[in-house]
Design an enzyme around this catalytic site. Structure first.
Site, PDB file in Angstrom:
ATOM      1  N   ASN A 158       0.835  -1.209   0.000  1.00  0.00           N
ATOM      2  CA  ASN A 158       0.000   0.000   0.000  1.00  0.00           C
ATOM      3  C   ASN A 158       0.867   1.255   0.000  1.00  0.00           C
ATOM      4  O   ASN A 158       1.718   1.358  -0.901  1.00  0.00           O
ATOM      5  CB  ASN A 158      -1.133  -0.022   1.026  1.00  0.00           C
ATOM      6  N   ASP A 159       0.718   2.152   0.934  1.00  0.00           N
ATOM      7  CA  ASP A 159       1.283   3.504   0.829  1.00  0.00           C
ATOM      8  C   ASP A 159       2.769   3.564   0.457  1.00  0.00           C
ATOM      9  O   ASP A 159       3.573   2.814   1.022  1.00  0.00           O
ATOM     10  CB  ASP A 159       1.171   4.238   2.173  1.00  0.00           C
TER      11      ASP A 159
ATOM     12  N   TRP B 165      -3.925  -6.912   3.045  1.00  0.00           N
ATOM     13  CA  TRP B 165      -3.251  -6.065   4.037  1.00  0.00           C
ATOM     14  C   TRP B 165      -2.986  -6.828   5.340  1.00  0.00           C
ATOM     15  O   TRP B 165      -3.834  -7.576   5.796  1.00  0.00           O
ATOM     16  CB  TRP B 165      -4.110  -4.829   4.323  1.00  0.00           C
TER      17      TRP B 165
ATOM     18  N   ASP C 247      -9.482   9.232   5.267  1.00  0.00           N
ATOM     19  CA  ASP C 247      -9.702   7.819   5.582  1.00  0.00           C
ATOM     20  C   ASP C 247     -11.117   7.373   5.186  1.00  0.00           C
ATOM     21  O   ASP C 247     -11.319   6.293   4.632  1.00  0.00           O
ATOM     22  CB  ASP C 247      -9.495   7.648   7.099  1.00  0.00           C
TER      23      ASP C 247
HETATM   24  N1  DQQ Z   1      -1.879   2.918   5.751  1.00  0.00           N
HETATM   25  C1  DQQ Z   1      -0.948   2.746   6.830  1.00  0.00           C
HETATM   26  C2  DQQ Z   1      -1.311   3.772   7.837  1.00  0.00           C
HETATM   27  C3  DQQ Z   1      -1.995   4.813   7.015  1.00  0.00           C
HETATM   28  C4  DQQ Z   1      -2.776   3.997   6.040  1.00  0.00           C
HETATM   29  C5  DQQ Z   1      -1.054   1.329   7.337  1.00  0.00           C
HETATM   30  C6  DQQ Z   1      -3.165   4.761   4.798  1.00  0.00           C
HETATM   31  O1  DQQ Z   1      -0.160   4.284   8.493  1.00  0.00           O
HETATM   32  O2  DQQ Z   1      -2.808   5.648   7.793  1.00  0.00           O
HETATM   33  O3  DQQ Z   1      -0.685   0.399   6.363  1.00  0.00           O
HETATM   34  O4  DQQ Z   1      -3.411   3.903   3.727  1.00  0.00           O
END
Ligand code: DQQ
Length: 604
Positions: A85-86, A110, A299
């Site tokens: 992800n990020d 995830w 979010d």
């Molecule tokens: N992904 C991370 C967090 C963040 C979120 C966890 C955003 O730190 O807030 O994998 O996609």
């Protein structure tokens, strides 16, 4: 004045993890992770994660995996397998670009998050390195979450990240590059002082994450932001912390900025932009010709919003240029799938570069079957839109053009009403396309402020039009990843709509016929495009890479990213078309189509 720095060797209790130790840890800790409750504090797709082989991929496997699925991309950044992800802490150091990213070493969903790590000399060809940070302390044992990199000096580099603690609290921690002479930055040590930030009174430790890159004010103190939310009015906010040494931090008595009803702000990003040149600025730069961008990832909506404004350094607050399009209620980086993005200042080429995470739009079962999830968008250069005081422009980094070959181009031709023109391209699954159309001259454009209302209206309008409904001007544009019979196709098009105030231009990316598969998100994305005085054209750049379509309209004023999963389109059978379903003939100023080469990633 340069702020004081600390010296890693004096302040670290934990020895540096060598690459080998990191790999051993990853393998040995499978059971540990397996035992963890699979609590997902986010709304990502999540399921039992024990279905993946954790052994490191061999080069043969790597090849197979890279070619085993047509959805897999040819030149976007992806790990060899599993969930990503990020983007985290992108940076340039000693000739190498570094990308860290949220990664699950054990499956295509995830969970078990570590900081994956890769390096590149050109932001296109990548070498996968062992994970940079793994959960091995009480304060991050449930996951090493998002964060940023900061240069405390030229060779003193730190990562600031959120740890998900053994008690399911979000806390902030620092890791230091322990071997500054290593351009690959393979060794990181976590500070003995960690966690260096915990949620204090009034802050919910479940809404306390994703620290920014640090910057210094005129007082020489370091500042960082941490994303948060206060329950009253669902107010999203960027908590501001100050420090003289990056270890001991003080919460400021006010946040840098907050906006009611926007919910939790994940992954805030705050950076200066020049008002008179396209060059990027380092994070601490400020001055008369400088504005600031504040970006937050909402979010609740899984969308990245930004606002351009002024950073008042004496009051330490961000003042948006226009309150109506404040952060979280106004402009978006991308009107498709694009989240948790992060910029960095590229000292190598004096530009600011944006990375964004592009999630899947298919089912968990499909992700598990293919063994991977998500890609990162092509890195984008960002700068202020010279024609619009509220917006920025984004454009794929120039390095991507190295992959262009076999150009097909055409200039100055007409697209008759109802025409569908097949374009030349041998392998239409990997393309870079640029096309511009004349803007119908007698039509004054009404400038639309892209606030939430306008965005909803744009998306609804794109949905109503689809690519087939006849209007006066448009829809006209491209069918990409199309079958010969057009049963599968994704349409990227313009549509000019008349209102009592004048004409407005919409750009849409219509995924409704992108695949014959069910259980796919087939939203029709769209946005208004600000067409400003003096612009007598409408332009599109569309990058196609198997399951991803990135659209940059009007020189990068509006971007839309789509994930699509065609079933009958492969390297030999994909087609590309130009179409015009409007009532009026459309003049094409220029069309250029390049086929794009594959990039093979290496494993260190
Ligand atoms: N992904 C991370 C967090 C963040 C979120 C966890 C955003 O730190 O807030 O994998 O996609």
């Amino acid at each position: 004045m340069a702020p004081s720095t600390f010296h890693p060797s004096g302040s670290i209790k934990w020895g540096a993890l060598s690459c080998i130790a990191a790999i051993l840890f990853l393998t040995a800790s499978e059971q540990v992770f397996g035992a963890l409750p699979s609590t997902n504090p986010f709304s990502y797709k999540l399921s039992n994660q024990s279905d993946q082989d954790v052994s490191a991929a061999t080069s043969k496997e790597k090849k197979l995996l890279q070619n085993s699925h047509t959805d897999r991309t040819a030149f976007h950044f992806q790990p060899i397998k599993n969930w990503m992800n990020d983007p985290n802490g992108p940076l340039f150091y000693k000739g190498y670009y570094h990308l860290f990213y949220q990664y699950n070493p054990y499956g295509a969903v995830w969970g078990n998050i570590v900081w994956g790590h890769a390096v590149s000399t050109d932001l296109i060809h990548w070498i996968h390195l062992p994970a940079a940070l793994v959960p091995d302390q009480w304060y991050d044992i449930k996951g090493v979450w998002s964060g940023s990199a900061t240069f405390l000096s030229k060779v003193n580099l730190v990562l600031l990240y959120t740890g998900w603690s053994n008690a399911s609290r979000q806390v902030q921690n620092v890791a230091v590059a322990t071997n500054p002479s290593d351009p690959l930055l393979r060794s990181w040590s976590k500070l003995s002082e960690n966690p260096i930030l915990v949620a204090t009174a009034g802050i919910n430790s479940s809404n306390f994450r994703d620290p920014t890159t640090g910057w210094t004010g005129s007082d020489g103190l370091w500042r960082v932001l941490v994303g948060s939310k206060i329950d009253k009015n669902e107010t999203g906010l960027a908590l501001l912390y100050k420090s003289h040494d990056f270890v001991k931090w003080q919460l400021a008595d006010h946040s840098l900025h907050s906006v009611a009803n926007t919910g939790m702000w994940e992954c805030p990003d705050f950076y200066p932009v020049s008002m008179n040149e396209k060059k990027g600025l380092d994070t601490s730069v400020n001055g008369p010709l400088v504005k600031h961008v504040l970006k937050v990832s909402l979010d609740d909506k899984k969308r990245d919003y930004y606002a351009l404004g002024t950073y008042d350094t004496s009051a330490d607050i961000f003042i948006p240029e226009n309150k109506k399009i404040d952060v979280g209620i106004g402009l978006r980086y991308d009107y498709g799938k694009y989240y948790a993005s992060k910029t960095f200042y590229d000292d190598n080429k004096q530009r600011r570069i944006l990375w964004g995470w592009i999630n899947e739009s298919d089912s968990i079962a499909a992700d598990k079957a293919k063994g991977w999830s998500s890609v990162q968008g092509i890195p984008r250069k960002v700068w202020v839109d010279e024609s619009n005081p509220h917006g920025i422009k984004q454009w794929p980094i120039e390095e991507i053009e190295k992959l262009r070959h076999a150009k097909h181009s055409k200039k100055k031709f007409w697209l008759k009403k109802g025409s569908i023109l097949k374009l030349k391209a041998k392998r239409a699954t990997q393309l870079d396309i640029e096309v511009s159309f004349d803007l119908p001259s007698h039509n004054q454009q009404e400038l639309v402020l892209n606030d939430e209302m306008a965005q909803n209206e744009a998306q609804i309008n794109c949905g109503k039009v689809g690519a087939t409904k006849q209007g006066t001007y448009g829809p006209f544009g491209l069918y990409v990843l199309a079958t010969k019979d057009l049963q599968e196709r994704t349409s990227v098009f313009f549509y000019l709509r008349h209102s009592n105030k004048g004409w407005r231009t919409l750009v849409c990316s219509d995924q409704s016929r992108s695949t014959l598969l069910p259980n796919i998100d087939k939203t029709i994305y769209g946005s208004f495009v600000p067409v400003t005085k003096g612009e007598d054209f409408l332009s599109l750049r569309v990058i196609v890479d198997h399951s991803i379509i990135e659209t940059f309209a009007q020189g990068g004023k509006v971007c839309i990213t789509s994930r699509v999963y065609p079933t009958r389109v492969n390297d030999d059978s994909a087609h590309l078309y130009l179409f015009n379903h409007g009532n009026q003939i459309v003049h094409v100023q220029m069309l250029a189509v390049w086929e794009m080469s594959n990039v093979v990633f290496d494993i260190y």
